[in-house]
Design a protein around this motif. Structure first.
Motif, PDB file in Angstrom:
ATOM      1  N   ARG A 188      12.980  -9.568 -12.804  1.00 18.17           N
ATOM      2  CA  ARG A 188      12.305  -8.317 -13.123  1.00 18.17           C
ATOM      3  C   ARG A 188      12.310  -7.419 -11.894  1.00 18.17           C
ATOM      4  O   ARG A 188      12.577  -7.853 -10.781  1.00 18.17           O
ATOM      5  N   GLY A 189      11.998  -6.165 -12.091  1.00 11.57           N
ATOM      6  CA  GLY A 189      11.905  -5.246 -10.963  1.00 11.57           C
ATOM      7  C   GLY A 189      10.816  -5.675  -9.991  1.00 11.57           C
ATOM      8  O   GLY A 189       9.792  -6.219 -10.402  1.00 11.57           O
ATOM      9  N   GLY A 190      11.050  -5.467  -8.708  1.00 15.08           N
ATOM     10  CA  GLY A 190      10.072  -5.873  -7.702  1.00 15.08           C
ATOM     11  C   GLY A 190      10.040  -7.367  -7.474  1.00 15.08           C
ATOM     12  O   GLY A 190       8.992  -7.941  -7.135  1.00 15.08           O
ATOM     13  N   ALA A 191      11.189  -8.029  -7.648  1.00 15.98           N
ATOM     14  CA  ALA A 191      11.258  -9.480  -7.437  1.00 15.98           C
ATOM     15  C   ALA A 191      11.167  -9.809  -5.952  1.00 15.98           C
ATOM     16  O   ALA A 191      11.530  -9.007  -5.096  1.00 15.98           O
TER      17      ALA A 191
ATOM     18  N   GLY B 162      11.716 -16.479 -10.750  1.00 14.94           N
ATOM     19  CA  GLY B 162      12.194 -15.114 -10.861  1.00 14.94           C
ATOM     20  C   GLY B 162      12.403 -14.387  -9.548  1.00 14.94           C
ATOM     21  O   GLY B 162      12.214 -13.162  -9.481  1.00 14.94           O
ATOM     22  N   PHE B 163      12.813 -15.101  -8.497  1.00 16.56           N
ATOM     23  CA  PHE B 163      13.116 -14.413  -7.236  1.00 16.56           C
ATOM     24  C   PHE B 163      14.619 -14.475  -6.945  1.00 16.56           C
ATOM     25  O   PHE B 163      15.369 -15.234  -7.552  1.00 16.56           O
ATOM     26  N   ILE B 164      15.060 -13.667  -6.008  1.00 16.48           N
ATOM     27  CA  ILE B 164      16.462 -13.596  -5.597  1.00 16.48           C
ATOM     28  C   ILE B 164      16.643 -14.420  -4.331  1.00 16.48           C
ATOM     29  O   ILE B 164      15.749 -14.475  -3.482  1.00 16.48           O
TER      30      ILE B 164
ATOM     31  N   ALA C  65      19.469  -4.225   3.162  1.00 19.87           N
ATOM     32  CA  ALA C  65      20.418  -3.711   2.167  1.00 19.87           C
ATOM     33  C   ALA C  65      20.096  -4.257   0.778  1.00 19.87           C
ATOM     34  O   ALA C  65      20.160  -3.520  -0.222  1.00 19.87           O
ATOM     35  N   LEU C  66      19.724  -5.540   0.696  1.00 21.28           N
ATOM     36  CA  LEU C  66      19.375  -6.132  -0.596  1.00 21.28           C
ATOM     37  C   LEU C  66      18.066  -5.555  -1.131  1.00 21.28           C
ATOM     38  O   LEU C  66      17.914  -5.363  -2.343  1.00 21.28           O
ATOM     39  N   ILE C  67      17.120  -5.286  -0.260  1.00 23.08           N
ATOM     40  CA  ILE C  67      15.852  -4.685  -0.684  1.00 23.08           C
ATOM     41  C   ILE C  67      16.114  -3.368  -1.390  1.00 23.08           C
ATOM     42  O   ILE C  67      15.557  -3.085  -2.459  1.00 23.08           O
TER      43      ILE C  67
ATOM     44  N   MET D   5      18.511  -3.929  -4.805  1.00 25.83           N
ATOM     45  CA  MET D   5      17.974  -4.689  -5.934  1.00 25.83           C
ATOM     46  C   MET D   5      16.497  -4.440  -6.201  1.00 25.83           C
ATOM     47  O   MET D   5      15.888  -5.130  -7.022  1.00 25.83           O
ATOM     48  N   GLY D   6      15.921  -3.467  -5.525  1.00 25.92           N
ATOM     49  CA  GLY D   6      14.526  -3.134  -5.777  1.00 25.92           C
ATOM     50  C   GLY D   6      13.564  -4.260  -5.466  1.00 25.92           C
ATOM     51  O   GLY D   6      12.601  -4.511  -6.189  1.00 25.92           O
ATOM     52  N   ILE D   7      13.831  -4.954  -4.366  1.00 29.75           N
ATOM     53  CA  ILE D   7      12.992  -6.091  -3.954  1.00 29.75           C
ATOM     54  C   ILE D   7      11.595  -5.609  -3.576  1.00 29.75           C
ATOM     55  O   ILE D   7      11.416  -4.530  -2.998  1.00 29.75           O
ATOM     56  N   ASP D   8      10.602  -6.410  -3.874  1.00 28.33           N
ATOM     57  CA  ASP D   8       9.235  -6.165  -3.410  1.00 28.33           C
ATOM     58  C   ASP D   8       9.198  -6.373  -1.897  1.00 28.33           C
ATOM     59  O   ASP D   8       9.336  -7.494  -1.412  1.00 28.33           O
ATOM     60  N   GLN D   9       9.017  -5.314  -1.138  1.00 31.08           N
ATOM     61  CA  GLN D   9       9.079  -5.397   0.323  1.00 31.08           C
ATOM     62  C   GLN D   9       7.963  -6.244   0.922  1.00 31.08           C
ATOM     63  O   GLN D   9       8.073  -6.654   2.089  1.00 31.08           O
TER      64      GLN D   9
END
Length: 390
Positions: free
Chosen positions: A139-142, A172-174, A214-216, A219-223
């Motif tokens: 999901r978004g913010g993973a 659900g994390f990357i 770059a991945l943040i 992929m819209g990672i939760d910082q």
């Protein structure tokens, strides 16, 4: 490579018996680093390493009076040679298992809907290949977990051995797996012991941090939920990342690793791995990410005192009023001591798992990967729990 190093060790030991320790040292440096043996009358070269292919600096300096010492340690060469005779120096992971699996890439299972991507990241400090596992139910913010492999390993080997992709699918994390090429280190080790790679915005730390950023963005990672973990040399580099980028990583997992700044070259790395440190070795870190540590009490490659040093330095950074608990347990046939340090708000800031009977291997890992032990606590699952519990 194993035959070459074995022949080098035999030749070096004959030189020691023939009372030629300086020549033996040059022989060993050549075998371990690939550098041409230094002439007896010339000091080690001092030019900086090129950015494209960091070199391991020959670690011998001539001291006043003609005695030879390990650079930065002031440890007599005779002590190093005596420990070589007794087998007390670490072997860099060059056991039969590691050599048999060196360079091999086990098949990485990718379930329907998930992705396992091959990428390359480049910046001013250099270029590194990496793999990214994207779970089927992301999901978004993973969250993101950056995994740093150990010597003689590669990204696929580490993914399979730690089973981290299965946990990514579950939670659900990357997961990102940066890879150290043998052009940067002959054994595929992260160069955690080199000062060039111990500083923010320099060398390998800047590559790993740049890849993370770059991945943040992509992929819209939760910082607020970005983590780094590693084994052995990768654990030592995860410690470097924790200290140099505490604003980027919210937590660090260090398995069989070493404390920040305990080595400045390969000679001091050998000493630190064996559990001995320079008198003024190491650098205290004012800030660092929350940290979970795993180490085997029977580790003969990276001595358990390294984990205790990380623990002590991390404890010093926890706010006043913290509480510490210790409990003993058994997991999958191995006993362990589990230390937890919580802050004034009750949030665990630090954990240390000291595991009896565990050698230099990822606790609770899969046998298909190298440097793994099926017994013991599941280090991957405990790290993920620690990372995500806040």
């Amino acid at each position: 490579m194993g035959s070459f190093l074995g022949d080098t060790m035999k030749k070096a030991m004959r030189l020691v018996r023939d009372q030629s320790p300086a020549e033996a040292t040059r022989m060993l440096l050549h075998g371990l680093t690939g550098e041409p043996p230094l002439p007896a009358t010339q000091p080690a070269p001092q030019e900086p390493a090129p950015r494209s292919a960091p070199r391991i600096e020959p670690p011998i300096d001539a001291a006043p009076g003609g005695a030879t010492f390990a650079r930065g340690l002031r440890m007599p060469l005779g002590e190093t040679l005596e420990r070589l005779r007794s087998g007390d120096l670490p072997n860099l992971g060059l056991g039969a298992e590691a050599l048999a699996k060196l360079g091999k890439r086990p098949r990485v299972h990718v379930p329907d809907g998930a992705s396992y991507l091959s990428r390359t990241f480049a910046c001013q400090a250099g270029t590194r290949p990496y793999k990214v596992y994207v779970p089927s139910k992301m999901r978004g913010g993973a969250p993101l977990v950056v995994m740093l492999h150990g010597c003689t390993q590669n990204s696929d080997d580490f993914a399979v051995g730690t089973r981290m992709n299965s946990l990514a699918e579950e939670h659900g994390f990357i997961v990102a797996y940066p890879e150290q090429p043998m052009t940067a280190n002959q054994l595929g080790c992260w160069n955690w012991f080199n000062q060039q790679h111990q500083t923010r915005d320099s060398g390998e730390p800047s590559i790993i941090a740049g890849l993370t950023r770059a991945l943040i963005l992509e992929m819209g990672i939760d910082q607020e939920r970005v983590f780094v973990a590693g084994l052995s040399a990768g654990g030592a580099m995860a410690e470097v990342m924790s200290v140099t980028y505490p604003d980027l990583y919210a937590g660090a997992g260090i398995h069989s690793g070493l404390a920040y700044g305990v080595a400045t070259d390969q000679a001091s790395a050998f000493v630190a791995m064996s559990g001995k440190f320079a008198q003024h070795g190491g650098r205290q870190a004012r800030d660092r990410a929350r940290t979970i540590i795993f180490h085997g009490a029977s580790d003969r490659k990276v001595h358990p005192t390294n984990a205790e040093r990380i623990l002590a330095e991390a404890q010093a950074g926890v706010s006043h009023g913290h509480q510490e608990t210790l409990r003993r347990g058994v997991a999958n046939g191995l006993e362990y001591d589990h230390t937890v340090v919580v802050d004034v708000n009750g949030l665990p800031q630090l954990e240390y798992w000291a595991i009896e009977g565990l050698g230099h291997a990822w606790s609770g890992g899969a046998p298909e990967g190298s440097h793994t032990e099926q017994r013991g606590p599941n280090a991957s699952r405990e790290m993920v729990r620690f990372f995500l519990e806040r």
